[in-house]
Design an enzyme around this catalytic site. Structure first.
Site, PDB file in Angstrom:
ATOM      1  N   TRP A  27      40.000  34.090  44.217  1.00  0.00           N
ATOM      2  CA  TRP A  27      39.008  34.912  44.919  1.00  0.00           C
ATOM      3  C   TRP A  27      37.844  35.276  43.989  1.00  0.00           C
ATOM      4  O   TRP A  27      36.829  35.808  44.431  1.00  0.00           O
ATOM      5  CB  TRP A  27      39.644  36.156  45.540  1.00  0.00           C
ATOM      6  CG  TRP A  27      40.079  37.223  44.575  1.00  0.00           C
ATOM      7  CD1 TRP A  27      41.012  37.110  43.613  1.00  0.00           C
ATOM      8  CD2 TRP A  27      39.587  38.567  44.486  1.00  0.00           C
ATOM      9  NE1 TRP A  27      41.155  38.293  42.927  1.00  0.00           N
ATOM     10  CE2 TRP A  27      40.291  39.213  43.449  1.00  0.00           C
ATOM     11  CE3 TRP A  27      38.629  39.302  45.191  1.00  0.00           C
ATOM     12  CZ2 TRP A  27      40.071  40.544  43.080  1.00  0.00           C
ATOM     13  CZ3 TRP A  27      38.418  40.635  44.831  1.00  0.00           C
ATOM     14  CH2 TRP A  27      39.116  41.236  43.787  1.00  0.00           C
ATOM     15  N   ASP A  28      37.976  34.973  42.717  1.00  0.00           N
ATOM     16  CA  ASP A  28      36.888  35.143  41.769  1.00  0.00           C
ATOM     17  C   ASP A  28      35.578  34.586  42.324  1.00  0.00           C
ATOM     18  O   ASP A  28      34.499  35.161  42.133  1.00  0.00           O
ATOM     19  CB  ASP A  28      37.168  34.366  40.475  1.00  0.00           C
ATOM     20  CG  ASP A  28      38.441  34.784  39.772  1.00  0.00           C
ATOM     21  OD1 ASP A  28      39.320  35.359  40.435  1.00  0.00           O
ATOM     22  OD2 ASP A  28      38.561  34.513  38.570  1.00  0.00           O
ATOM     23  N   GLU A  70      46.398  44.174  39.627  1.00  0.00           N
ATOM     24  CA  GLU A  70      47.713  43.518  39.659  1.00  0.00           C
ATOM     25  C   GLU A  70      48.745  44.249  38.807  1.00  0.00           C
ATOM     26  O   GLU A  70      49.872  43.787  38.684  1.00  0.00           O
ATOM     27  CB  GLU A  70      47.569  42.061  39.210  1.00  0.00           C
ATOM     28  CG  GLU A  70      46.803  41.229  40.236  1.00  0.00           C
ATOM     29  CD  GLU A  70      46.453  39.828  39.723  1.00  0.00           C
ATOM     30  OE1 GLU A  70      46.246  39.682  38.501  1.00  0.00           O
ATOM     31  OE2 GLU A  70      46.378  38.906  40.552  1.00  0.00           O
ATOM     32  N   LYS A  89      44.453  47.441  35.680  1.00  0.00           N
ATOM     33  CA  LYS A  89      43.986  46.200  35.065  1.00  0.00           C
ATOM     34  C   LYS A  89      42.509  45.962  35.353  1.00  0.00           C
ATOM     35  O   LYS A  89      41.750  45.566  34.483  1.00  0.00           O
ATOM     36  CB  LYS A  89      44.810  45.033  35.613  1.00  0.00           C
ATOM     37  CG  LYS A  89      44.502  43.686  35.008  1.00  0.00           C
ATOM     38  CD  LYS A  89      45.327  42.609  35.730  1.00  0.00           C
ATOM     39  CE  LYS A  89      45.061  41.223  35.188  1.00  0.00           C
ATOM     40  NZ  LYS A  89      45.612  40.175  36.079  1.00  0.00           N
ATOM     41  N   GLN A  90      42.136  46.135  36.596  1.00  0.00           N
ATOM     42  CA  GLN A  90      40.754  45.854  36.968  1.00  0.00           C
ATOM     43  C   GLN A  90      40.398  46.697  38.179  1.00  0.00           C
ATOM     44  O   GLN A  90      41.261  47.235  38.854  1.00  0.00           O
ATOM     45  CB  GLN A  90      40.564  44.379  37.272  1.00  0.00           C
ATOM     46  CG  GLN A  90      41.201  43.895  38.563  1.00  0.00           C
ATOM     47  CD  GLN A  90      40.995  42.404  38.791  1.00  0.00           C
ATOM     48  OE1 GLN A  90      41.850  41.599  38.459  1.00  0.00           O
ATOM     49  NE2 GLN A  90      39.865  42.048  39.360  1.00  0.00           N
TER      50      GLN A  90
END
Lengths: 774, 774
Positions: free
Chosen positions: A357-358, A486, A598-599
């Site tokens: 999905w980047d 994640e 994480k993000q």
């Protein structure tokens, strides 16, 4: 690892040869042209540690899944872009002694990636036994103008001796992937032919029958004169070579030119591959090295003209952003809708070169703003073309209707095999819907919706409808998901997932209405094709209305998931630095029950749907989540940097920008040897243009709210927008806009409306942004 | 698969040879004697599908981990009990034509597992080309009295022809595991020697250096006379054989006796192995087949005397329960505290023969009640001896103190590699603490606590202390776990885990107090050794007090985990039968977000801690959870059956008992070919003795509350309890107790106290149980 890359605004430079850096350098100095990619492996024999990598875009192998404990629904294979015929290889023997940088002494070594002109250069002096010295200069490039062509010019000069030189130029199809799951070799030979003019090797993948034909020609030049030598011909399974034996004279240069065409069955019928390969290499050979290199310079000049970012007063930042832009261009040119952007591009084997999905979440904006809109459109069509596979994928997971796009894919089928990701990280479906919105919104290409977009939106919405559950006390919920962060798995009501799901349903309803009004015939066709029933859209409306969102009323924030507040809330600065990155030090359960992120997750939603939330909401959430975020995804800092810019947290924005801009050059994550973080490079671009530049699109109009980070004197970038190309230059005091095209551009800058006419300019003093301007 | 096993109270019988059943039969007819195990592979060549399996207890191989995506903390290897030298093998050639049941016609085939006497028998007539018929009778057993000895008596009779017979008797070390992660062979040859008397083959594992010496002797008998033939000797890598060529005469029987001793470096120094092997096989050979078989009968008679369950009026149930008891005895004799009970025993490769919490939770009661208490004690010592490894395991997962026992192990190190199990299914630590309680409580062996138990309890409690977190609004919580129901992963506050954790802390405090009072010197030693501080025990008290338990006040039930009520609550009968078992039809995410339960979870806690909950609490929870339980673990029905008995749900209890009793004989789970469900067999025993028999121990006294299921006329079982052996016979009307020992026994039956003197008897009319009696 020490920092070893020299700072230069247009070049990546390594001085002195240290084998310990070689794997990283092989990644950093990679070349690519969209059609193929090549790690910066040495042309000559190198017996030291190396990750050989020659990759052909879209040529992949279904490597049998390796998994400890099988689960129903896991894919049979992981599709990998594979290491292909080594076409760069040559061997040099000086009086029988082989040039091998792991064995000879090396001095005055430099390796230079010339980003402005698009080639890789090496210079060094090799010291052989008895003190014999040879000066080497090697240049190679993958032609942008002729994507199937790779060219090497390799010249040597014995400095203090004369003697015999043996040159072997080869094509070697006997290669393997280091990450093959079962040590299998993926290629078999199909055919080989060699005569004194051309060597042509055709390999075939063991599965899926991809064919790659590599056609080689070469030229040996001494004293500016091509020699007409009759080479020895070597031919064995998977291998062809020319061998030249010639005298070399002290102080005299011998130049080797190697031309290779790599053509594949993706582009031509199998039985024509040899002819096409021969033709292509003959053309290139005829044009010759110097002219091909000139073409290359021109092609890169054009790319830079549309997409360069100039930073004043910070050479490191300048080098960093150019490196990112350069690698993005090398990876994806947008000419082929069957291709996409792998997280590592063509710079390593990890993640297999497949699509994540980047692409939709991080890469699309770069291509929207720096390239013709058909390129972004091709990225969207990639998913449109995979719609049937996405439906199949949903069926495999037991859904009766709708489409679930895969987490990782090459051809539309799912490749990943961790249940918490493959089955549960379903927010990816939202990003694919959002990309449609983003594209149409930016380009104004409304016709995309009836033709392609609507069908994808309907099928994604149907998936959400089936996946969302109703519970009495909460309303509509989404159980058992993994969000963008994640570092939490199998959680309930991930705010981002719930939000993007409801948003997708909403956007689908709006698009249905739009198409019904504007393209009534197509609307009827689509109703016929999709058999969409009113009960479905009614259900979507109810779901939007009654969607449950976890919130913390006290803090005024959205909760990442239902159980987030049960966690011990700590900030990153409470972590022992020795335990970072935590994903290299902590067992998974510890990561999962920690609050560390994480993000961007909630913040990803506030970024995507930025026009729906006020600045104070963003600020409260940013202030809560950012301090817990470890940014252990390369995709994390950019979104935070953009939000920090928006919130006026200039130092934070700059700090986060730095983490992304030189991620690979500094090897922050200790994994650059695996390949470059290509998709996060687009995030770096976003940090500058959307962060410092404040670029948004609102109601079909460009919005800018630029400022110059304290560490810079100024910066400039270019954006393409609906036919106009604007150069935006920002200094400490002002912003200067220049319309480089004939198409007038309407903008909103610092909240005020402007129009810049054809070739016009506009200068505005910098202003603080106010709430209303966001 | 059709039901094909004939019903017989003491035998497992297969009539007629169908290759489709062979893999299942190879499991069902397995032999074992605690020291070694042997699937029911044919002795003679069989070219059809087969899972060859000869296993030596405790001889394992660290097979390199196979995993798709590595996580910090995953073990490097999975320890597997491995397929070892094929010592049963022989080849028979009749006039050059090989006996191979996949190639010849077979008639009158029977395969019989004689459970009473402990041997496997086959009878059949093989039809060769030209109508030649040979009658075969083959018997083999693994000696209980001499655990290293395996004996085969194989006799043949040509029915309608005379001719030449070639017999090859071999040892073959060139074997592999079908489930080897990387197709690696685990054994290399160490040494081989053969003369006309003995063949001795010594193999060594590639890693860990286990040595297995197999020593073979044989005898050929015609017309009741041993022949003195000089065999041909075959010797090649990993292989030794005797070849006999002899005439055979129509109607005359030729018998082959093969004696093999399998001795390992676990028991003897490597350099003595050949001598020990030679000695053992010479002894056995000297005693001879008939006497060895007589020993075997006696040994099994003794086992049955202590542990038989007799069921009147239901031969299928009788066969089922005896099969379970038989296989348990074959798997584990309790003589070696280094050994434990693998989920498949020695009947297949799956689960690698390693130890799970099955041992403590399901197997211990069987051994407590049917064997000398040192056997149950050895099961406990197995864990005591692994305490240091369990501490290391906790350190690997980042814990500063305490012990976390592994989920799966051979030598104390963790072997499993799914994060949701390995790292999160930590309730296993509670079962290991509970087993200490269970053992001491049953046997009255209080001295176990100061000597071994306390230290284990302290280290487990320390683990819980560090793992439990505090949150303001809930108190002490346990985040991110997998409970016994593995159909939920990474949940918060699994009731069972929270409960067993708090219970462990409580029992540790009580044990500390007990040891302090009763064994003050040992107490001081333990305080010195463990450095236990008062802050720690104070913290434990606080945690017990403020532990958070999820409950549903409305329903009056404990909640399996925090989010359980967010799920759509459905019952098993709403499932499409075609989708069962769901773990073979549903993707993992679908299972996880469903309410369906794999095995007892809340109910497991109500079973373990049965004396702490009243009958109505148990009933409400049973009524809520049982209808959602799919029983897709073989360990599930037994706990439910016992609780159903307790609640007076007799039909339910019987139905659930049936699922467990004939699980493998009927191949309910379609996986018996992988091996038998050994650990669940102990659960079957529990269903009878604790379920229908109502056996409990309360305050050091036996409690019985028996009833006869409607489908039976009656049943009887035996229990050893603190020196007395009681035979309990239950009919429709009464219960008859007979004390077979000189030790008087105190009991509570239907709530009334009784004492049965030496060799005494007691007869009581059956009564309904009342609340107070539970």
């Amino acid at each position: 690892m020490k920092k070893y890359i020299k700072v230069d605004e247009w070049k990546i430079i390594e001085e002195g040869f240290d084998p310990k850096n070689h794997l990283v350098s092989e990644s950093l100095f990679s070349l690519g042209n969209g059609h193929m990619g090549q790690r910066a492996n040495f042309e000559e024999t190198y017996s030291g540690e190396s990750l050989q990598g020659s990759y052909m875009a879209g040529v992949y192998y279904p490597d049998k899944t390796r998994v400890g404990w099988w689960k129903i629904g896991y894919p049979e294979y992981f599709a990998k872009v594979i290491n292909s015929t080594n076409w760069i290889g040559l061997r040099l023997l000086f009086d029988g002694e082989e040039l091998d940088l792991a064995r000879v002494h090396v001095k005055d070594f430099t390796r230079i990636l010339n980003m402005k002109e698009g080639y890789l250069e090496r210079n060094f002096i090799a010291l052989f036994s008895g003190g014999r010295e040879v000066e080497v200069n090697a240049i190679r490039f993958l032609s942008i103008a002729r994507p199937e062509i790779g060219v090497i010019s390799y010249s040597i000069k014995p400095l203090n001796f004369s003697g015999n030189l043996k040159i072997i130029l080869y094509l070697d199809g006997d290669v393997r992937n280091q990450d093959a799951n079962y040590d299998e070799k993926f290629w078999v030979e199909n055919h080989r032919t060699i005569d004194t003019a051309e060597a042509i090797l055709t390999m075939r993948t063991k599965k899926l029958d991809f064919y790659l034909t590599s056609a080689m020609r070469c030229k040996i030049i001494q004293g500016n004169q091509p020699l007409s030598l009759s080479p020895l011909l070597h031919s064995k399974e998977k291998y062809l070579a020319y061998e030249f034996n010639l005298p070399m004279i002290q102080g005299e240069r011998t130049s080797i030119e190697k031309y290779v065409a790599n053509v594949t069955s993706r582009d031509y019928p199998v039985d024509s591959l040899e002819n096409v390969g021969r033709l292509r290499v003959q053309e290139a050979f005829g044009i010759g090295y110097s002219s091909l290199l000139e073409e290359q310079r021109e092609a890169w000049a054009k790319k830079w003209q549309d997409s360069d970012i100039v930073i004043e007063g910070d050479s490191e930042a300048q080098q960093g952003i150019r490196f990112n832009i350069f690698q993005l261009h090398q990876t994806y040119t947008g000419d082929d809708p069957r291709l996409n952007i792998g997280p590592k591009g063509f710079t390593g084997e990890k993640y297999g070169g497949s699509t994540y999905w980047d692409t939709e979440a991080y890469c699309l904006p770069f291509y929207l703003s720096t390239a013709d809109s058909h390129i972004a459109r091709n990225l969207l069509l990639y998913r449109y073309n995979h719609l049937e596979k996405a439906k199949e994928n949903a069926r495999k997971l037991g859904f009766k209707k709708g489409a679930l796009y895969p987490m990782v894919t090459m051809n539309g089928e799912e490749c990943h095999n961790e249940w918490e990701i493959t089955f549960e990280e379903i927010h990816r479906n939202g990003a694919i819907a959002y990309a449609i919105y983003n594209y149409v919104h930016y380009t104004g290409d409304n016709a995309y919706l009836p033709q392609y977009g609507l069908e994808v939106l309907i099928e994604i919405s149907r998936f959400w409808e089936e996946r969302i559950q109703y519970t009495e006390h909460k309303g509509y919920v989404i159980l058992g998901v993994t969000g963008p962060n994640e570092y939490e798995n199998n959680v309930n009501n991930n705010w981002y997932t719930n939000r993007i799901a409801a948003w997708t349903l909403q956007y689908t309803l709006e698009t249905l209405e739009f198409v019904r009004k504007e393209y009534p015939e197509r609307y009827e066709e689509m109703m016929e094709k999709t058999k969409l029933r009113e009960e479905e859209t009614e259900k979507w409306k109810e779901m939007i209305e009654k969607m449950y969102y976890p919130v913390d009323e006290n803090r005024g924030i959205f909760l990442q998931q239902d159980g987030f507040l049960d966690k011990e809330l700590k900030t990153v600065d409470q972590l022992d630095p020795k335990e970072r990155p935590i994903n290299q030090h902590w067992s998974w359960d510890r990561i999962l029950r920690s609050c560390y992120i994480k993000q961007a997750d909630v913040l990803q939603g506030l970024f995507f749907l930025g026009d729906q939330y006020d600045l104070e909401t963003k600020r409260r959430n940013f202030d809560f989540y950012e301090p817990m975020t470890v940014h252990e995804s390369s995709l994390s800092p950019c979104v935070h940097s953009i939000l920090a810019s928006e919130l006026g947290y200039k130092e934070k924005a700059y700090e986060l920008y730095l983490r992304t801009a030189r991620l690979d050059l500094e090897n922050y994550n200790h994994d650059t040897e695996d390949g470059l973080h290509i998709t996060s490079m687009a995030g770096t671009w976003m940090s500058v243009v959307m962060g410092f530049g404040g670029l948004r699109v609102r109601n079909g109009r460009l919005v800018l709210n630029p400022y110059t980070p304290d560490h810079w004197k100024g910066f400039s970038f270019k954006i393409l927008f609906r036919g106009s190309r604007l150069k935006v230059t920002v200094t400490k005091e002002k912003v200067l806009l220049r319309n480089e095209t004939e198409t007038p551009a309407d903008l909103l800058i610092f909240g005020n409306e402007y129009t810049i006419g054809a070739q016009g300019e506009l200068e505005i003093a910098l202003q603080q942004r106010t709430k209303a301007e966001i």
